[in-house]
Design an enzyme around this catalytic site. Sequence first.
Site, PDB file in Angstrom:
ATOM      1  CE1 TYR A   1     -23.172  96.078  50.696  1.00  0.00           C
ATOM      2  CE2 TYR A   1     -21.591  96.731  52.350  1.00  0.00           C
ATOM      3  CZ  TYR A   1     -22.821  96.722  51.942  1.00  0.00           C
ATOM      4  OH  TYR A   1     -23.973  96.927  52.699  1.00  0.00           O
TER       5      TYR A   1
ATOM      6  CB  THR B   1     -22.844 100.110  54.234  1.00  0.00           C
ATOM      7  OG1 THR B   1     -21.737  99.538  55.056  1.00  0.00           O
ATOM      8  CG2 THR B   1     -22.314 100.747  53.012  1.00  0.00           C
TER       9      THR B   1
HETATM   10  C1  UD1 Z   1     -19.511  95.013  58.545  1.00  0.00           C
HETATM   11  C2  UD1 Z   1     -20.194  95.187  57.202  1.00  0.00           C
HETATM   12  C3  UD1 Z   1     -19.820  96.618  56.515  1.00  0.00           C
HETATM   13  C4  UD1 Z   1     -19.817  97.608  57.500  1.00  0.00           C
HETATM   14  C5  UD1 Z   1     -19.241  97.573  58.711  1.00  0.00           C
HETATM   15  C6  UD1 Z   1     -19.464  98.672  59.472  1.00  0.00           C
HETATM   16  C7  UD1 Z   1     -21.022  93.200  56.091  1.00  0.00           C
HETATM   17  C8  UD1 Z   1     -20.472  91.937  55.359  1.00  0.00           C
HETATM   18  N1  UD1 Z   1     -20.069  94.286  56.184  1.00  0.00           N
HETATM   19  O1  UD1 Z   1     -18.131  94.763  58.219  1.00  0.00           O
HETATM   20  O2  UD1 Z   1     -20.395  96.551  55.258  1.00  0.00           O
HETATM   21  O3  UD1 Z   1     -19.340  98.917  56.771  1.00  0.00           O
HETATM   22  O4  UD1 Z   1     -19.727  96.346  59.304  1.00  0.00           O
HETATM   23  O5  UD1 Z   1     -18.663  98.557  60.494  1.00  0.00           O
HETATM   24  O6  UD1 Z   1     -22.147  93.680  56.526  1.00  0.00           O
HETATM   25  N2  UD1 Z   1     -13.833  89.362  62.751  1.00  0.00           N
HETATM   26  C9  UD1 Z   1     -13.224  88.215  63.444  1.00  0.00           C
HETATM   27  N3  UD1 Z   1     -13.369  87.059  62.951  1.00  0.00           N
HETATM   28  C10 UD1 Z   1     -14.467  86.711  62.161  1.00  0.00           C
HETATM   29  C11 UD1 Z   1     -15.402  87.797  61.660  1.00  0.00           C
HETATM   30  C12 UD1 Z   1     -14.888  89.063  62.090  1.00  0.00           C
HETATM   31  O7  UD1 Z   1     -12.161  88.501  64.023  1.00  0.00           O
HETATM   32  O8  UD1 Z   1     -14.993  85.793  62.056  1.00  0.00           O
HETATM   33  C13 UD1 Z   1     -13.746  90.617  63.056  1.00  0.00           C
HETATM   34  C14 UD1 Z   1     -13.121  91.666  61.911  1.00  0.00           C
HETATM   35  O9  UD1 Z   1     -11.788  91.564  61.725  1.00  0.00           O
HETATM   36  C15 UD1 Z   1     -13.601  92.883  62.631  1.00  0.00           C
HETATM   37  C16 UD1 Z   1     -14.891  92.557  63.463  1.00  0.00           C
HETATM   38  O10 UD1 Z   1     -14.588  91.238  63.690  1.00  0.00           O
HETATM   39  O11 UD1 Z   1     -12.511  93.591  63.384  1.00  0.00           O
HETATM   40  C17 UD1 Z   1     -16.150  92.908  62.763  1.00  0.00           C
HETATM   41  O12 UD1 Z   1     -16.188  92.077  61.662  1.00  0.00           O
HETATM   42  P1  UD1 Z   1     -17.523  91.705  60.573  1.00  0.00           P
HETATM   43  O13 UD1 Z   1     -18.555  91.288  61.734  1.00  0.00           O
HETATM   44  O14 UD1 Z   1     -17.131  90.882  59.611  1.00  0.00           O
HETATM   45  O15 UD1 Z   1     -18.027  93.060  60.166  1.00  0.00           O
HETATM   46  P2  UD1 Z   1     -17.265  94.381  59.099  1.00  0.00           P
HETATM   47  O16 UD1 Z   1     -16.056  93.796  58.583  1.00  0.00           O
HETATM   48  O17 UD1 Z   1     -16.856  95.381  60.335  1.00  0.00           O
END
Ligand code: UD1
Length: 330
Positions: A143, A119
């Site tokens: 993780y 990852t």
């Molecule tokens: C995911 C992976 C992580 C990996 C990363 C690579 C998982 C759980 N996490 O994390 O292991 O290292 O990709 O880039 O698989 N966001 C919102 N609202 C939401 C959800 C997310 O604003 O409801 C934003 C987050 O702040 C972030 C972006 O969307 O800026 C992506 O978040 P998310 O989809 O949760 O993935 P990562 O945290 O990047």
Amino acid sequence: MTRGSILVTGGAGYIGSHTVLQLRARGEQVVVLDNLYTGFRQAVLDTPLVVGSIGDPEVVRATLRDYKVDTVLHFAAHTIVPESVRNPLKYYGNNTCGTRNLLECCAEAGVKHFVFSSTAAVYGIPPTPYADESTPTAPINPYGASKLMSEGMLRDLAVATPMRYVVLRYFNVAGSDPAGRIGQSTREATLLVKVACEVVVGKRPYLSIFGTDYPTPDGTGVRDYIHVDDLAAAHLDALSYLREGGESTILNCGYGHGYSVREVIRSVERVSGRPLPVREEARREGDPPVLVARADRIRSTLGWTARLDDLDTIVRTSLDWERKLLNAPW
Ligand code: UD1
């Protein structure tokens, strides 16, 4: 020389099941080992499934022996970052100790090739927005640390035995099988694209935007979203590479460009044809402002090419699956 079969651990999970479909389409002999903790029996379709844990030496040994396995694709893991912070030993137990057991059994059985799901979380908050494979690893959650420890075991084992490996460091995986057979069914999802699609189908009232004051063009976090089918194809390319005698290596899996949260939201609105209710909230702890892959090495080493590098395609396939789940929940 007759070829052995391929063991896919976690093959009933999201990324594993998409890879199994592609392996089967290529005519490979496949067996899935999955404890169905987060995976779904339906996701393997008619592929042989052993229900058991990677941490159980008897089950792993018997599976390697009975199916004459010479290659392992290791997806099985817990993957929820916030949960890993609350319950670190669950992650070190399954991801790290489970992988240690799997590797020990593989070494005993003379498994030749190993492809490991790692990852971008191993980079933590990298000093530059783009992470290449030589960016220092500095995970900021259990993780990422649990996966990095597994990378280390694999590296050392490959020095001590003839086993060769490819470590694939995934960036933000999203999307679903374009043919609609399988998709991301994870319960209590936290990943942006999945959560946004759940809002569209009415499973959630709104999407939280975690942070609007990042030093990015529109203030929201930027990530490198890769379609799960392109990621699955990278595993098949890694397998071909190892069979052709390729050296053990570590490769980023991403497209090499990023989208902000607001860009993802606009894509969801375009694809669904209606506005997405959102709430602007504070930054989520541990989120880097920007995390994008330098993805040159995977292209040059494996000859991998992206086929679905299009945000609307990622969102459309995710949304199609979410609608399907609504009518026929897994
Ligand atoms: C995911 C992976 C992580 C990996 C990363 C690579 C998982 C759980 N996490 O994390 O292991 O290292 O990709 O880039 O698989 N966001 C919102 N609202 C939401 C959800 C997310 O604003 O409801 C934003 C987050 O702040 C972030 C972006 O969307 O800026 C992506 O978040 P998310 O989809 O949760 O993935 P990562 O945290 O990047």
